[in-house]
Write a protein that holds these residues in place. Structure first.
Motif, PDB file in Angstrom:
ATOM      1  N   VAL A   1      36.044  42.588  12.356  1.00 21.55           N
ATOM      2  CA  VAL A   1      36.613  42.337  11.023  1.00 21.55           C
ATOM      3  C   VAL A   1      35.593  42.517   9.901  1.00 21.55           C
ATOM      4  N   ALA A   2      34.366  42.895  10.232  1.00 23.57           N
ATOM      5  CA  ALA A   2      33.283  42.911   9.239  1.00 23.57           C
ATOM      6  C   ALA A   2      33.598  43.786   8.030  1.00 23.57           C
TER       7      ALA A   2
ATOM      8  N   ASN B   1      41.069  36.274   3.003  1.00 26.25           N
ATOM      9  CA  ASN B   1      41.456  35.558   4.228  1.00 26.25           C
ATOM     10  C   ASN B   1      42.614  36.265   4.934  1.00 26.25           C
ATOM     11  N   LYS B   2      43.650  36.604   4.174  1.00 25.21           N
ATOM     12  CA  LYS B   2      44.841  37.193   4.789  1.00 25.21           C
ATOM     13  C   LYS B   2      44.558  38.591   5.334  1.00 25.21           C
ATOM     14  N   ALA B   3      43.725  39.347   4.651  1.00 28.01           N
ATOM     15  CA  ALA B   3      43.389  40.686   5.130  1.00 28.01           C
ATOM     16  C   ALA B   3      42.581  40.620   6.421  1.00 28.01           C
ATOM     17  N   VAL B   4      41.627  39.703   6.476  1.00 23.96           N
ATOM     18  CA  VAL B   4      40.804  39.550   7.681  1.00 23.96           C
ATOM     19  C   VAL B   4      41.653  39.092   8.852  1.00 23.96           C
TER      20      VAL B   4
ATOM     21  N   LYS C   1      44.841  39.584   9.295  1.00 25.26           N
ATOM     22  CA  LYS C   1      45.689  40.703   9.710  1.00 25.26           C
ATOM     23  C   LYS C   1      44.905  41.689  10.563  1.00 25.26           C
ATOM     24  N   GLU C   2      43.667  41.977  10.145  1.00 19.34           N
ATOM     25  CA  GLU C   2      42.822  42.887  10.912  1.00 19.34           C
ATOM     26  C   GLU C   2      42.483  42.304  12.282  1.00 19.34           C
ATOM     27  N   ALA C   3      42.277  41.002  12.338  1.00 20.28           N
ATOM     28  CA  ALA C   3      41.907  40.338  13.595  1.00 20.28           C
ATOM     29  C   ALA C   3      42.972  40.526  14.665  1.00 20.28           C
ATOM     30  N   THR C   4      44.250  40.562  14.258  1.00 17.82           N
ATOM     31  CA  THR C   4      45.329  40.673  15.248  1.00 17.82           C
ATOM     32  C   THR C   4      45.359  42.043  15.914  1.00 17.82           C
TER      33      THR C   4
ATOM     34  N   GLU D   1      45.097  33.202  19.422  1.00 24.66           N
ATOM     35  CA  GLU D   1      43.673  33.096  19.743  1.00 24.66           C
ATOM     36  C   GLU D   1      42.833  33.993  18.829  1.00 24.66           C
ATOM     37  N   LYS D   2      43.365  35.165  18.507  1.00 26.48           N
ATOM     38  CA  LYS D   2      42.622  36.083  17.632  1.00 26.48           C
ATOM     39  C   LYS D   2      42.484  35.502  16.229  1.00 26.48           C
ATOM     40  N   ILE D   3      43.549  34.922  15.726  1.00 29.41           N
ATOM     41  CA  ILE D   3      43.480  34.284  14.409  1.00 29.41           C
ATOM     42  C   ILE D   3      42.578  33.056  14.472  1.00 29.41           C
TER      43      ILE D   3
END
Length: 397
Positions: free
Chosen positions: A338-339, A353-356, A358-361, A379-381
């Protein structure tokens, strides 16, 4: 690592004051422990690791536990038993020694129950293709008796024999009956004692006979493969290193978010509150009122995901092999994933926060891990909030 035994003082202490027989004079002047010079002797500082499975092997074991046990070579089996005594029975023993070499006098593992009280257990490992018979076990009993009689080794509280294929049923009946075992040893001493000292026959004289009569033969015990494996499985880390990852033995306990914010989650929650307050819609959000604000559902999801990941962390901690930190690796991989998104420009912290999240999923976790198959969107979130709790993801910059 084991080293050559040069200092006999410790083992002399082991033997000293072990004259607990009815006829106490048997042990007088017999307090010098003697091993051959090629014997190695050292206390275990940690479990031995020479014969651990590789990571790939750990996740590709299609054999049963007993099949793996049968296929081990003798040295691997001794290493496993020594590590088992050191780790799984650690509450019982002050120190555990693995003794190696041709002149070990019938001791593979010496485990100290109480050094101050001169209490010790001896373990003898016999890795044979078939179940052990009297012709294998009784000579070992003769050997240990003779060396105790001569003060070469200490009188143990228990002498355990272990074998992957156990003892024959007939031997179990006789070996576990003290009177029958004593009678069998005395009656067959001439044939069973031939290998105590190579090339030498040890006769049964009156003093040795009286010593055997005086000894409580209940010290001789065996540990079945089933009992050994049951106790070994209690240490999931050690078990995995020799028998692989067994998903059916792994349990994961769900964790319900506590009603009140806990100290260990305060960092990521403070970062979330800052993000809410950085939003154009926010007024004055605090930890105390966030649950009654327009951000309540987002806040509850964040906490649920944090605790979902916390249950994953505990599962990893309890079941991952050896010193592996699978959850820590998961966090590090997610941080890199997510960097770029995290470092983008955003109009406010909540948008970041929301963009990171979303990317994490979209993250694909590594396979061949204890936690593989356990990582869903929650778990990803949640691991992102663990990273935020570590101040690795701070939404307001």
């Amino acid at each position: 690592m084991m080293t050559k035994l040069h200092d006999y003082n410790l083992l002399n202490e082991v033997v000293r004051n072990t004259n607990n027989f009815k006829e106490r004079n048997f042990m007088k002047s017999r307090t010098n422990l003697r091993f051959d010079t090629d014997v190695t002797f050292a206390p275990l500082q940690d479990v031995e690791r020479k014969h651990y499975l590789t990571e790939q092997q750990m996740f590709n074991q299609n054999r049963t536990d007993k099949e793996i046990l049968y296929a081990m070579d003798e040295d691997t089996y001794e290493e496993l038993v020594a590590s088992w005594a050191f780790s799984c029975l650690s509450g019982k023993y002050e120190q555990t020694y693995r003794i190696g070499g041709a002149g070990d006098n019938g001791i593979d593992i010496l485990a100290v129950i109480s050094k101050s009280n001169n209490e010790y257990d001896i373990y003898q490992c016999k890795h044979y293709e078939n179940s052990l018979t009297p012709s294998v076990v009784y000579p070992e009993v003769c050997k240990i008796l003779y060396h105790i009689f001569n003060g070469v080794i200490p009188l143990p509280k228990s002498y355990f024999i272990l074998a992957p294929k156990n003892l024959t049923s007939g031997l179990i009946r006789s070996y576990t009956n003290s009177n029958n075992l004593k009678e069998a040893i005395k009656s067959n001493w001439g044939s069973y004692s031939k290998n105590i000292i190579k090339g030498k026959t040890i006769p049964m004289n009156s003093e040795l006979s009286a010593f055997i009569d005086s000894l409580d033969f209940s010290i001789f015990k065996y540990i079945s493969p089933d009992d050994f494996l049951t106790r070994l499985r209690e240490n999931k880390h050690l078990y995995a290193q020799y028998f692989g990852i067994r998903k059916e033995l792994i349990s994961r306990m769900p964790i319900t978010p506590p009603d009140t914010v806990q100290v260990q989650e305060s960092n990521y929650i403070n970062h979330l509150v800052d993000a809410y307050n950085d939003s154009e819609e926010a007024k004055s959000i605090t930890i105390e009122n966030v649950s009654h604000s327009s951000y309540a559902h987002h806040f509850d999801r964040a906490r649920n995901c944090f605790w979902i990941s916390e249950s994953l962390r505990k599962m990893s901690e309890e079941n991952a092999p050896g010193d592996t930190d699978e959850f820590g690796e998961f966090k590090k991989d997610m941080e890199y994933h997510v960097a770029d998104t995290y470092e983008d420009f955003f109009p406010n912290a909540l948008a970041r926060n929301k963009a990171v999240i979303k990317e994490a999923t979209t993250f694909s976790p590594k396979a061949d891990r204890v936690i593989s198959g356990e990582i869903s969107s929650g778990e990803k979130i949640g691991v992102c909030y663990h990273l935020s709790n570590d101040n690795k993801l701070i939404w307001k910059q």
